[in-house]
Design an enzyme around this catalytic site. Sequence first.
Site, PDB file in Angstrom:
ATOM      1  N   GLY A  31       0.767  -1.241   0.000  1.00 58.63           N
ATOM      2  CA  GLY A  31       0.000   0.000   0.000  1.00 58.63           C
ATOM      3  C   GLY A  31       0.793   1.283   0.000  1.00 58.63           C
ATOM      4  O   GLY A  31       0.221   2.358  -0.173  1.00 58.63           O
ATOM      5  N   PRO A  38       4.632  -5.244  -0.787  1.00 55.64           N
ATOM      6  CA  PRO A  38       4.631  -4.051  -1.634  1.00 55.64           C
ATOM      7  C   PRO A  38       4.412  -4.409  -3.096  1.00 55.64           C
ATOM      8  O   PRO A  38       4.901  -5.439  -3.571  1.00 55.64           O
ATOM      9  CB  PRO A  38       6.045  -3.484  -1.432  1.00 55.64           C
ATOM     10  CG  PRO A  38       6.885  -4.687  -1.161  1.00 55.64           C
ATOM     11  CD  PRO A  38       6.011  -5.615  -0.373  1.00 55.64           C
ATOM     12  N   GLY A  39       3.666  -3.590  -3.785  1.00 56.82           N
ATOM     13  CA  GLY A  39       3.478  -3.772  -5.222  1.00 56.82           C
ATOM     14  C   GLY A  39       3.901  -2.499  -5.943  1.00 56.82           C
ATOM     15  O   GLY A  39       5.013  -2.371  -6.455  1.00 56.82           O
ATOM     16  N   ARG A  40       2.992  -1.520  -5.881  1.00 59.79           N
ATOM     17  CA  ARG A  40       3.188  -0.262  -6.591  1.00 59.79           C
ATOM     18  C   ARG A  40       4.536   0.407  -6.314  1.00 59.79           C
ATOM     19  O   ARG A  40       5.187   0.900  -7.237  1.00 59.79           O
ATOM     20  CB  ARG A  40       2.058   0.684  -6.148  1.00 59.79           C
ATOM     21  CG  ARG A  40       1.924   1.941  -6.964  1.00 59.79           C
ATOM     22  CD  ARG A  40       0.890   2.874  -6.319  1.00 59.79           C
ATOM     23  NE  ARG A  40      -0.353   2.218  -6.004  1.00 59.79           N
ATOM     24  CZ  ARG A  40      -1.394   2.131  -6.837  1.00 59.79           C
ATOM     25  NH1 ARG A  40      -1.332   2.682  -8.020  1.00 59.79           N
ATOM     26  NH2 ARG A  40      -2.495   1.511  -6.462  1.00 59.79           N
ATOM     27  N   ARG A  64      -6.211   2.623 -15.626  1.00 58.64           N
ATOM     28  CA  ARG A  64      -6.237   3.405 -14.382  1.00 58.64           C
ATOM     29  C   ARG A  64      -6.884   4.784 -14.518  1.00 58.64           C
ATOM     30  O   ARG A  64      -7.690   5.155 -13.679  1.00 58.64           O
ATOM     31  CB  ARG A  64      -4.832   3.532 -13.786  1.00 58.64           C
ATOM     32  CG  ARG A  64      -4.207   2.165 -13.429  1.00 58.64           C
ATOM     33  CD  ARG A  64      -2.909   2.300 -12.652  1.00 58.64           C
ATOM     34  NE  ARG A  64      -3.139   2.858 -11.339  1.00 58.64           N
ATOM     35  CZ  ARG A  64      -2.900   4.088 -10.982  1.00 58.64           C
ATOM     36  NH1 ARG A  64      -2.341   4.933 -11.819  1.00 58.64           N
ATOM     37  NH2 ARG A  64      -3.183   4.507  -9.775  1.00 58.64           N
ATOM     38  N   TYR A  91     -10.032   4.932 -12.127  1.00 63.12           N
ATOM     39  CA  TYR A  91      -9.863   5.667 -10.869  1.00 63.12           C
ATOM     40  C   TYR A  91      -9.653   7.172 -11.087  1.00 63.12           C
ATOM     41  O   TYR A  91      -9.368   7.879 -10.126  1.00 63.12           O
ATOM     42  CB  TYR A  91      -8.612   5.180 -10.110  1.00 63.12           C
ATOM     43  CG  TYR A  91      -8.434   3.713  -9.910  1.00 63.12           C
ATOM     44  CD1 TYR A  91      -9.410   2.940  -9.281  1.00 63.12           C
ATOM     45  CD2 TYR A  91      -7.253   3.093 -10.309  1.00 63.12           C
ATOM     46  CE1 TYR A  91      -9.203   1.593  -9.061  1.00 63.12           C
ATOM     47  CE2 TYR A  91      -7.042   1.743 -10.081  1.00 63.12           C
ATOM     48  CZ  TYR A  91      -8.025   0.999  -9.458  1.00 63.12           C
ATOM     49  OH  TYR A  91      -7.810  -0.340  -9.233  1.00 63.12           O
ATOM     50  N   CYS A 123     -14.082   2.653 -28.337  1.00 68.39           N
ATOM     51  CA  CYS A 123     -15.392   3.285 -28.504  1.00 68.39           C
ATOM     52  C   CYS A 123     -16.103   3.448 -27.169  1.00 68.39           C
ATOM     53  O   CYS A 123     -17.096   2.770 -26.882  1.00 68.39           O
ATOM     54  CB  CYS A 123     -16.227   2.486 -29.495  1.00 68.39           C
ATOM     55  SG  CYS A 123     -15.367   2.383 -31.057  1.00 68.39           S
ATOM     56  N   GLU A 124     -15.546   4.302 -26.326  1.00 68.34           N
ATOM     57  CA  GLU A 124     -16.100   4.633 -25.010  1.00 68.34           C
ATOM     58  C   GLU A 124     -15.634   6.049 -24.715  1.00 68.34           C
ATOM     59  O   GLU A 124     -14.452   6.349 -24.876  1.00 68.34           O
ATOM     60  CB  GLU A 124     -15.485   3.745 -23.904  1.00 68.34           C
ATOM     61  CG  GLU A 124     -15.736   2.278 -23.985  1.00 68.34           C
ATOM     62  CD  GLU A 124     -17.017   1.845 -23.282  1.00 68.34           C
ATOM     63  OE1 GLU A 124     -17.664   2.663 -22.589  1.00 68.34           O
ATOM     64  OE2 GLU A 124     -17.376   0.667 -23.453  1.00 68.34           O
ATOM     65  N   TYR A 141      -0.080  -2.036 -12.044  1.00 66.22           N
ATOM     66  CA  TYR A 141      -1.481  -2.062 -12.452  1.00 66.22           C
ATOM     67  C   TYR A 141      -1.656  -1.487 -13.866  1.00 66.22           C
ATOM     68  O   TYR A 141      -2.639  -0.830 -14.162  1.00 66.22           O
ATOM     69  CB  TYR A 141      -2.357  -1.315 -11.412  1.00 66.22           C
ATOM     70  CG  TYR A 141      -2.118  -1.837 -10.019  1.00 66.22           C
ATOM     71  CD1 TYR A 141      -2.640  -3.065  -9.648  1.00 66.22           C
ATOM     72  CD2 TYR A 141      -1.311  -1.150  -9.116  1.00 66.22           C
ATOM     73  CE1 TYR A 141      -2.384  -3.590  -8.382  1.00 66.22           C
ATOM     74  CE2 TYR A 141      -1.043  -1.662  -7.853  1.00 66.22           C
ATOM     75  CZ  TYR A 141      -1.580  -2.881  -7.495  1.00 66.22           C
ATOM     76  OH  TYR A 141      -1.324  -3.391  -6.256  1.00 66.22           O
TER      77      TYR A 141
HETATM   78  C1  LIG Z   1      -3.011  -5.194  -3.889  1.00 62.19           C
HETATM   79  C2  LIG Z   1      -2.473  -5.761  -2.664  1.00 62.19           C
HETATM   80  C3  LIG Z   1      -1.170  -5.470  -2.265  1.00 62.19           C
HETATM   81  C4  LIG Z   1      -0.267  -4.510  -2.997  1.00 62.19           C
HETATM   82  O1  LIG Z   1      -0.702  -3.187  -2.894  1.00 62.19           O
HETATM   83  P1  LIG Z   1       0.229  -1.978  -3.403  1.00 62.19           P
HETATM   84  O2  LIG Z   1      -0.590  -0.781  -3.145  1.00 62.19           O
HETATM   85  O3  LIG Z   1       0.466  -2.204  -4.858  1.00 62.19           O
HETATM   86  O4  LIG Z   1       1.478  -2.017  -2.611  1.00 62.19           O
HETATM   87  C5  LIG Z   1      -0.680  -6.100  -1.135  1.00 62.19           C
HETATM   88  N1  LIG Z   1      -1.445  -6.955  -0.426  1.00 62.19           N
HETATM   89  C6  LIG Z   1      -2.714  -7.255  -0.769  1.00 62.19           C
HETATM   90  C7  LIG Z   1      -3.488  -8.218   0.027  1.00 62.19           C
HETATM   91  C8  LIG Z   1      -3.266  -6.665  -1.905  1.00 62.19           C
HETATM   92  O5  LIG Z   1      -4.526  -6.965  -2.237  1.00 62.19           O
END
Ligand SMILES: *Cc1c(COP(=O)(O)O)cnc(C)c1O
Length: 419
Positions: free
Chosen positions: A239, A274-276, A312, A316, A342-343, A371
């Site tokens: 997150g 972590p992802g983003r 995105r 969002y 076409c949107e 994402y």
């Molecule tokens: C999506 C998600 C993440 C990653 O979130 P980021 O905002 O990309 O860091 C981590 N844990 C869970 C359970 C998620 O659903």
Amino acid sequence: MNDFNYLSDHLSCEEVPVETIAREAGTPFYLYSHRTLRRHFRIFDSAFAEVPHIVCFAVKANSNTAILRIFVREGGGVDLVSGGELYRALKAGVDPGKIVYSGVGKREDEIDFALRTGILMFNVESDQELEKINTRAQILGVRAGIGLRVNPDVDPQTHPHISTGLRENKFGINIEASLTAYRRAAGLKHLDIKGVSCHIGSQVTKLSPFIDALARLKELILQLRKEGIAIRYLDLGGGLGITYDRETPPHPSEYARAIIDAAREIDCTFIFEPGRVIVGNAGILVTRVLYTKENEGKRFIIVDAGMNDLVRPSLYGSFHHIQPVIRRKREEIVADVVGPICESGDFLAKGRKLPAFEQGELLAVMSAGAYGFSMSSNYNSRPRAPEILVRDDRWYVIRKRETWEDLDRGEEIPEWMDI
Ligand SMILES: *Cc1c(COP(=O)(O)O)cnc(C)c1O
């Protein structure tokens, strides 16, 4: 910091001019920097060096197996949300002992796959899921490592669609109810209670929501220990936000400092998902201007990437900087950058002050590594874009551009429809 910079007015990824890749690969395409990816992983990982921890990259942010492999080579694990992601993670060579599996709707076949793989733990999101995992583990003759995903009811102060830690969200088990759920779990013989987890939302740009959540989890862990339920892993989810425009999220080292300080008395191995923050600014989407036009004084830049490639902004209202691949002095205009779909919701930027881009020109949609491709689709029967990875002065296609033949793969016209 990332490795997309102008070298004498030509946008480059590490040492490769973006234009060179576009000439050979065509547009649109996703472009990632190996150096940025690895650096972001290392910064996050080393920020927690003083405590036992596992960095479990959230596969849904970017699921390409070559990218997952980069983190595997750095000692990372993964956070999954489906059997398909587990399949990818194993292809990438992830150590099963570093896999956590989250998500509200795990299917039986997916649970079985994870049990056979011997993952570290399931982050369980309901009482019924606890029962289900216990039953499947019994049938397969294994013990399932579990933690409960607790909903700490903190406001991550982010976009409502990516907030997950509030009472009204579908995720997790309310923290009050979780004590009862843990007691139940302790009575299920085929479960091995290992941890507590939470994930409060995405693109969080303040420390306080993380620290508030941690404080609530800490109380829970101490209570559980009093009752003889030994919690060994504390999973704080992902997150942490990034800068798309003017956001000023905490640096991973500040995030780590605050967490380590706030978690002093709990002797646990930390898990982070972590992802983003790892991949977001390590990738861009490169697209070409097809046409420019003006309707009733409104200007449009029509490009060959659409909401099927990067959803995105449509989903969002997210902001992505849009930059020329070849920079030069020119007038600025206000325009919408739109795709061919076409949107009316198909846009990459709205009412944006931009250089007066011209037909045929290449544009870079920045901060598209998270994402981006992973949320792309074939809507409007558009083959999905390729993914390309740069390392130093070389580039590698890590996912081919889809072809028209890929579009109807698996489709069948019943015989009785013969013409
Ligand atoms: C999506 C998600 C993440 C990653 O979130 P980021 O905002 O990309 O860091 C981590 N844990 C869970 C359970 C998620 O659903």
